[in-house]
Design an enzyme around this catalytic site. Structure first.
Site, short mmCIF file in Angstrom:
data_model
loop_
_atom_site.label_atom_id
_atom_site.label_comp_id
_atom_site.label_asym_id
_atom_site.label_seq_id
_atom_site.Cartn_x
_atom_site.Cartn_y
_atom_site.Cartn_z
N ASP A 204 -10.39 0.93 32.14
CA ASP A 204 -10.38 -0.49 31.32
C ASP A 204 -9.21 -1.01 30.65
O ASP A 204 -8.33 -0.17 30.11
CB ASP A 204 -11.25 -0.05 29.97
CG ASP A 204 -11.75 -1.21 29.02
OD1 ASP A 204 -12.39 -1.96 29.63
OD2 ASP A 204 -11.22 -1.37 27.99
N GLU A 245 -4.62 16.43 40.38
CA GLU A 245 -4.89 17.79 40.36
C GLU A 245 -6.17 18.26 41.16
O GLU A 245 -6.65 19.52 41.06
CB GLU A 245 -4.96 18.32 38.95
CG GLU A 245 -3.47 18.32 38.15
CD GLU A 245 -3.46 18.39 36.76
OE1 GLU A 245 -4.67 18.54 36.22
OE2 GLU A 245 -2.75 17.92 36.17
C1 GLC Z 1 -12.66 -4.71 29.40
C2 GLC Z 1 -14.11 -4.67 29.74
C3 GLC Z 1 -14.64 -5.36 28.56
C4 GLC Z 1 -14.45 -5.10 27.16
C5 GLC Z 1 -12.96 -5.01 27.00
C6 GLC Z 1 -12.47 -4.35 25.94
O1 GLC Z 1 -12.30 -6.01 29.63
O2 GLC Z 1 -14.73 -5.05 30.89
O3 GLC Z 1 -16.14 -5.73 28.83
O4 GLC Z 1 -15.04 -5.81 26.21
O5 GLC Z 1 -12.19 -4.42 28.13
O6 GLC Z 1 -12.47 -2.96 26.01
#
Ligand code: GLC
Length: 521
Positions: A204, A245
């Protein structure tokens, strides 16, 4: 010679947004047992892997992207044992499992942050980004949250009299990746899941884990200071070392940067990410020229060494059938896009429901729950016709957390599975064709000049040549190919309902409105 593909290069990776996939216990929210009950759907789609949006314990301020415990499962979704069973069941079917790792921020309820905010002298204080306010009493700098409605990226904490940084909601404080203890702890999270047998991670907002440590303003600067800082390279390498790893694992990053050379750099060198999601692609208008330029730009930067990840929908963006719905062509365009994703050089990422050609759901104001307007693309999956399965269309026996989209009767999985001309059957055929066509997996890609309306490219393997063409016009057009190409071909697959496999004369070949085809030369 084309090389043998890794699993994550062979076929599609399917994104499951667990809240909206399938609900096994009637509370209106999808869960892990719901996913396990629908693995046939994934097998029939021939997916190589599933990527699960976050399933960790969370107050759900951002529907799971605010993690309160990285090493467990939220009771709403089930238990750690349910996840183990899901991983086992997927593996038994040859489907890999990719988790969503959220390294930039935790929930404000995470014990790390609870400790951090408890006192300026707490050992965890520096695990987050705390600063005094500006001399005028405002936030420390001009950074703002990625969610427009959330305003500044800083919140003042009365208790200790300082501000903390949050690139998203105030309930999502940013971790301080400049602190090696944070990096070490987050690597530990990766190992926890790799030891449990997960096959990889979608990372993310990975471009956010490197920021200017001096926290300088963005305004007037030549570059942004709140993301994609120079420290990113070492951080990516550190993550990759941990993943390496373990044999056969994969990491794909959310790299929401609009400079393609930066996006490509995240997965170059063989020591960073395996793939980076390219958001330039998601922002393209419905135009053959725009797609040609964008694909060409990416390929030119990627060369033979960087492997693209193509996607046009996820849980943060409008669905393809709605985004490209001018002229009532939404359904046909969604079919064409599916073909495009499976036929480009790279891994197709398919967001749940795109295989059904779902449009965005219409959410009445009193049912809206997301701060950033993303509810329409997060509506639950319709599994069965409401006429036989009730109003939640087989998603749940209770009241779904978000209303379903219109036309579940016609668009649901059960109906489409029984209709040879449906979008679902088309996507299954695309997956099967890619699986048995090495040129579509690892073949080279060459864009062709085919006029203003038609996007066309060649995929060339050792002894196989496949031509893909997409008509962006809403009227039929001739396919004008460069003169040096073959004059006849086998039509392998068309997105136009009912157009069958056949030998065709390329000199007289016409594409229907928004039709896409795959031809073997
Ligand atoms: C990314 C995710 C989104 C989330 C953001 C904060 O963009 O796809 O859904 O709100 O990160 O974590």
């Amino acid at each position: 010679m084309t090389s043998a593909p890794a699993w994550w290069q062979r076929g599609a990776i399917y994104q499951i947004y667990p809240r909206s996939f399938a609900d096994s216990d009637g509370d209106g929210v999808g869960d892990l047992r719901g996913i396990r009950a629908h693995l046939d759907h994934l097998s029939d789609l021939g997916v190589e892997a599933v990527w699960l949006s976050p399933i960790y314990p969370s107050p759900m301020a951002d529907f799971g992207y605010d993690v309160a415990d990285y090493c467990n499962v939220d009771p709403l979704f089930g238990t750690l044992a349910d996840l183990d069973h899901l991983i086992d069941d997927c593996h038994a079917r040859g489907i890999r499992v990719v988790l969503d790792w959220v390294p930039n921020h935790t929930s404000d309820q995470h014990p790390w942050f609870v400790a951090s905010r408890s006192s300026r002298h707490d050992p965890r204080r520096d695990w987050y980004v705390w600063r005094d306010g500006a001399p005028d009493g405002g936030p420390p700098n001009d950074w703002s949250s990625s969610f427009r409605a959330a305003g500044p990226a800083w919140t003042f904490d009365e208790h200790t009299g300082q501000w903390y940084l949050h690139s998203f909601l105030a309930q999502q404080p940013d971790l301080n990746w400049d602190n090696p203890e944070v990096e070490e702890a987050m690597h530990g999270v990766l190992r926890f899941w790799l030891d449990r047998g997960v096959d990889g991670f979608r990372i993310d907002v990975v471009f956010k884990i490197a920021k200017d440590p001096l926290l300088r303003d963005n305004a007037g600067a030549a570059r942004r200071h709140d993301e994609d800082w120079d420290t990113i390279d070492d951080r990516l390498r550190g993550i990759r070392r941990v993943v390496d790893e373990y044999p056969g694992r994969m990491i794909v990053g959310e790299v929401y940067l609009l400079d393609l050379s930066r996006v490509v750099s995240y997965s170059s060198g063989g020591d960073r990410l395996h793939m980076a999601h390219n958001f330039v692609f998601v922002l393209l208008p419905w135009s053959a020229q725009a797609f040609r330029t964008s694909i060409g730009d990416f390929e030119a930067l990627a060369g033979a060494t960087v492997w693209p990840a193509w996607f046009l929908a996820n849980h943060d963006h409008s669905r393809v059938a709605s985004r490209y719905n001018d002229d009532a062509q939404g359904a046909a365009r969604a079919r064409a896009i599916a073909l495009l994703l499976y036929a480009l050089r790279g891994t197709p990422f398919i967001y749940q429901g795109e295989e059904l050609g779902l449009p965005d759901a219409v959410i009445p104001p009193q049912r809206m729950v997301d701060i950033d307007g993303r509810d329409p693309e997060r509506a639950p999956i319709p599994w069965r016709p409401p006429s036989s399965a009730g109003p939640a269309a087989g998603f749940s026996t209770g009241e779904p957390w978000l209303p379903l989209g219109a036309d579940a009767e016609r668009l649901c999985v059960e109906r489409q599975a029984a209709d040879a001309l449906s979008t679902l059957v088309l996507v299954r055929r695309l997956a099967a064709l890619r699986a048995r066509t090495p040129a579509l997996q690892m073949g080279s890609l060459r864009m062709l000049e085919t006029g203003a309306d038609v996007l066309a490219w060649l995929r060339e393997g050792d002894d196989d040549r496949v031509l893909a063409a997409v008509n962006f016009a809403s009227v039929a057009v001739p396919l004008r190919l460069p003169a040096d190409l073959a004059r006849t071909a086998i039509l392998l697959l068309s997105t136009a309902p009912g157009r069958a496999e056949a030998e065709v004369d390329l000199t007289a070949f016409r594409l229907g409105p928004s039709e896409a085809v795959l031809l073997r030369l």
